[in-house]
Design an enzyme around this catalytic site. Structure first.
Site, PDB file in Angstrom:
ATOM      1  N   SER A 139     -66.526 -32.745-120.947  1.00 21.19           N
ATOM      2  CA  SER A 139     -65.807 -33.404-122.083  1.00 21.19           C
ATOM      3  C   SER A 139     -66.394 -34.807-122.216  1.00 21.19           C
ATOM      4  CB  SER A 139     -64.081 -33.692-121.548  1.00 21.19           C
ATOM      5  OG  SER A 139     -63.463 -34.466-122.117  1.00 21.19           O
ATOM      6  N   TYR A 152     -58.528 -36.288-114.395  1.00 21.79           N
ATOM      7  CA  TYR A 152     -59.237 -35.212-115.483  1.00 21.79           C
ATOM      8  C   TYR A 152     -60.620 -35.733-115.626  1.00 21.79           C
ATOM      9  CZ  TYR A 152     -60.171 -33.067-119.819  1.00 21.79           C
ATOM     10  OH  TYR A 152     -60.566 -32.033-120.950  1.00 21.79           O
TER      11      TYR A 152
END
Length: 263
Positions: A139, A152
């Site tokens: 990501s 995350y």
């Protein structure tokens, strides 16, 4: 692109399913793995319209034995596999003071160790074949540092580092590694998201909906990268610009731009 054999974790929905559709339409042998058995069984029929031998195999990336069974099945049925996409992932949002260690362990087990397990299981098979290609879905969160997403961000940064390390480690074995770093796009990631921040679901939905790219767009870019054996895929222009700013601007300037984006 010449049809090959591909296995995709988290392949029953979102980006994983978009990849599976593109490959099935292109004549690839496709196998999707997912821990959501009901969803996997519901969608495999649509893939079989294009590729009658497409398969769904139940697979939880937190269990090494599940991935080992997949590798065994693909070896028996296909004689191996050419591309493994480590796509399964979850999201967690919260300040460091509010995020529990159990949430850290949960997201690390899936986002990071799920990729590690996939690479560990299939590397020996790739070496035996003399070739192979890992696609690890990270990501832009792994390259940037959006606040209130430390768990995350950390897992995705680790996936980037793991992928880059394996690019060096496996190159002499003719094994290629591509790491993909999309920004927000419309997917089902927030359905299983854990959060300690009120209203974050609405903010994430807004960011996802504002994306000019959807899962199919990103899947097409990934397949082009596999064809060209590219090391990195950064699909979103805004994400690339933010990354460039982080690298070249003074830290204080970058932080102001980042916070203005998150409001």
């Amino acid at each position: 692109m010449k049809p090959q054999r591909i296995f995709i974790t988290g392949g029953a929905s979102g980006l994983g399913f978009a990849l599976a559709q593109i490959c099935a339409k292109g004549g690839w042998q496709v196998c999707i793995g997912d821990r959501d058995i009901e969803r996997g069984e519901a969608v495999i029929g649509s893939l079989q319209k294009w590729q009658p031998k497409a398969m769904f195999l139940p697979c939880d990336v937190t269990r090494m034995s599940d991935l080992e069974q997949v590798a065994k099945t693909l070896t028996e049925k296909w004689g191996g596999v050419d591309v493994v996409v480590n796509n399964a992932g979850v999201a967690q949002v919260g300040k460091i003071s509010d995020t529990t260690l159990s949430d850290w362990q949960w997201i690390i087990d899936i986002n990071l160790l799920g990729v590690v397990r996939g690479c560990k299981v299939f590397t020996p098979l790739f070496k035996q074949q003399g070739s192979g290609h890992f696609v690890n879905i990270a990501s832009m969160a792994g390259l940037l540092d959006v606040p209130n997403m430390s768990a995350y961000n950390a897992t995705k940064a680790a996936v980037v580092s793991l992928s880059e390390t394996l690019q060096n480690e496996l190159v002499n074995d003719n094994i290629h590694v591509t790491v993909v770093c999309p920004s927000f796009f419309k997917t089902n990631l927030n359905q299983g998201m854990r959060s300690t921040i009120d209203g974050i679901e609405q903010k994430v939905d807004k960011l996802m909906s504002s994306s000019k790219l959807n899962a199919v767009d990103i899947a097409r870019l990934i397949m082009k990268a596999v064809d060209k054996k590219k090391s990195h895929v950064l699909p979103h222009r805004q994400g690339r610009l933010a990354w460039y700013m982080k690298r070249w601007l003074p830290r204080s300037w970058y932080q102001k731009l980042l916070y203005s984006r998150m409001k």
